[in-house]
Design an enzyme around this catalytic site. Structure first.
Site, PDB file in Angstrom:
ATOM      1  N   LYS A 250       2.691 -31.529 -36.315  1.00 17.05           N
ATOM      2  CA  LYS A 250       0.590 -32.273 -35.953  1.00 17.05           C
ATOM      3  C   LYS A 250      -0.002 -31.597 -36.786  1.00 17.05           C
ATOM      4  O   LYS A 250      -0.920 -31.892 -36.614  1.00 17.05           O
ATOM      5  CB  LYS A 250       1.720 -31.191 -34.064  1.00 17.05           C
ATOM      6  CG  LYS A 250       2.000 -32.535 -33.355  1.00 17.05           C
ATOM      7  CD  LYS A 250       2.709 -31.871 -31.734  1.00 17.05           C
ATOM      8  CE  LYS A 250       3.455 -33.035 -31.003  1.00 17.05           C
ATOM      9  NZ  LYS A 250       3.651 -32.197 -30.225  1.00 17.05           N
ATOM     10  N   ARG A 251       0.061 -30.157 -37.442  1.00 22.50           N
ATOM     11  CA  ARG A 251      -0.850 -29.774 -38.221  1.00 22.50           C
ATOM     12  C   ARG A 251      -1.965 -30.162 -39.297  1.00 22.50           C
ATOM     13  O   ARG A 251      -2.497 -29.897 -39.417  1.00 22.50           O
ATOM     14  CB  ARG A 251      -0.678 -27.946 -38.099  1.00 22.50           C
ATOM     15  CG  ARG A 251       0.337 -28.242 -39.435  1.00 22.50           C
ATOM     16  CD  ARG A 251       0.174 -26.930 -39.536  1.00 22.50           C
ATOM     17  NE  ARG A 251       2.026 -25.979 -40.499  1.00 22.50           N
ATOM     18  CZ  ARG A 251       1.965 -26.171 -41.606  1.00 22.50           C
ATOM     19  NH1 ARG A 251       0.303 -26.349 -42.068  1.00 22.50           N
ATOM     20  NH2 ARG A 251       2.262 -26.357 -42.172  1.00 22.50           N
TER      21      ARG A 251
END
Length: 463
Positions: A250-251
């Site tokens: 997600k980052r």
């Protein structure tokens, strides 16, 4: 394996088998693409299976998202999708058949017993695994009230090998694998069993998937062997990494195909990008869907992890925008901005060639296109700009051939004959027509707006 050798053996039947617990992950989309290309290249079949046995997390919304994402990417399937949950009774019946054949057995260990086994194995420095307690015991010895699981009688000697078409041959010693559970105590089949049964029943010949499934494949092969079924050819490709080399998460940004669609990427650009994440054809970077089908082969699947480069994706998308059909782009834009008048629609279509040369995503295209779709709002002009426009207005009124080529000749001649540079003339016209400093060329805009609208906007500064 190239097309000729595959056809001499058997036409491939490949599959994509996502779990409907969320969006279509970009890694899953790449898996689907590779399997689809293998099938299309060789004239085989590409099938879709929805592995929805996790009833608590599986949703119809996620199923729809998977279907929609695949269709958006242009990945079609050849038969009706198979829903795994509808087949669970069949899976259980086949496990019970293995029990009758002495290839599997009922295990009555309690959770507490299993925890004790794991703890004792850890204290000895061994891997925490089931010790085979009920492997050869009589079920009549079962404690009352305990619902059994069904375990496979895993070979205890020798080894199990995966002859992987990407990774090469990978082998594990059988003493490292315990007797896996095939059916839980609540009579539901495990992932290991269901995948094998469904792959066999769907006549899957080739399975290309992420290398995070490699350890599962040893188990799958043992189940195939227990049933006496043909084993598909497996190919495990490394997972996609982010720009920093770490596993995509997600980052790093968007993980679902729907997000890339929302960010204004075209499906052909996303497919091209995914194709190059683990597969290559010489130094080619821009590869159309038709070329991919023609060229695809498993020998060119790489063993090293690939990094998702958003700059490359932007550049690819810019290329596909520039070569896209204008009517198609107009439809995409109207889907984003909603209804507009017929006059604005035609204006937008006339200006599309200039717009798409200056943008890399549909979002950028939409923002720049607003010069043709937004209502006119007069800008603040300097005195010098008004003087330029006053003289240019008379020149523009006299032009009958309102074509881009002629407009450029006329306006450059006007600038040369006046005391103003062409750059100042163009900027004054740009400001008057749109109120913006960054736009398509002034000639493109004059054509897109048309003579009446262009003269009307300029004249509004003098009434």
């Amino acid at each position: 394996m190239d097309k000729n050798s595959l056809e001499q053996a058997v036409l491939p039947v490949t599959r994509f088998a996502p779990s409907p617990t969320g969006f279509l992950h970009i890694g899953g989309a790449r898996t689907a693409l590779f399997n689809w290309l293998l099938a299309r290249h060789c004239g085989g079949k590409f099938l879709l299976r929805i592995e929805d046995t996790d009833r608590e997390r599986s949703t119809l919304k996620a199923v729809d998202a998977i279907f929609d994402g695949l269709r958006w990417l242009g990945i079609d399937w050849d038969e009706e999708p198979v829903f795994q949950f509808s087949r669970v009774q069949h899976h259980v019946e086949l496990a019970e058949k293995l029990v009758r054949e002495g290839k599997a057995y009922y295990c009555y260990c309690t959770p507490e017993e299993l925890e004790t086994m794991r703890r004792e194995a850890g204290e000895k420095g061994d891997s925490p695994k089931y010790n085979g307690k009920w492997r050869d015991r009589d079920p009549r010895d079962a404690p009352p009230g305990v619902k059994p699981v069904i375990r496979l009688k895993t070979p205890t000697e020798g080894s199990t090998s995966v002859h992987d078409i990407v990774q090469g041959t990978v082998t594990v010693s059988n003493d490292q694998l315990d007797d896996m559970i095939l059916v839980r105590s609540d009579r539901t089949p495990t992932f290991m069993l269901s995948v094998v049964v469904d792959d066999h029943d769907m006549k899957i010949t080739h399975v290309v998937r992420g290398d995070d499934h490699l350890t599962n494949t040893f188990r799958h092969i043992q189940i195939f062997n227990a049933f006496g079924w043909d084993i598909p050819k497996f190919g495990h490709v490394p997972l996609i990494h982010g720009p920093d080399g770490a596993k995509l998460s997600k980052r790093h940004g968007a993980l679902g195909i729907d997000a890339y669609r929302s960010m204004g990427y075209l499906p052909e650009a996303v497919c091209n990008c995914l194709l190059r994440l683990g597969w290559s054809h010489g130094d080619d970077e821009i590869i159309s869907k038709e070329q991919a089908i023609q060229w695809f082969n498993v020998e060119s699947l790489g063993r090293s992890a690939s990094r998702l480069d958003f700059l490359k994706l932007d550049n690819l998308n810019g290329h596909y925008l520039r070569v896209a059909d204008n009517d198609r782009l107009l439809k995409d834009l109207l889907g984003m901005i909603g209804d507009i008048s017929e006059e604005k629609r035609l204006r937008l279509l006339r200006g599309m060639n200039g717009l798409k040369q200056r943008t890399k995503t549909l979002l950028e295209l939409r923002d720049l296109a607003s010069i043709y779709t937004n209502d006119f709002v007069a800008a603040d002009l300097t005195l010098e700009e008004k003087n330029i426009l006053s003289a240019a207005l008379q020149k523009l009124k006299s032009i009958d051939d309102w074509s881009e080529k002629n407009m450029e000749i006329e306006l450059r001649e006007f600038a040369a004959a006046s005391r103003f540079s062409f750059g100042k003339v163009a900027q004054a016209l740009r400001n008057a027509l749109t109120g913006r400093k960054i736009t398509p060329s002034i000639f493109e805009m004059l054509i897109s707006f048309g003579k009446n609208e262009s003269l009307g906007r300029i004249n509004s500064f003098f009434v």
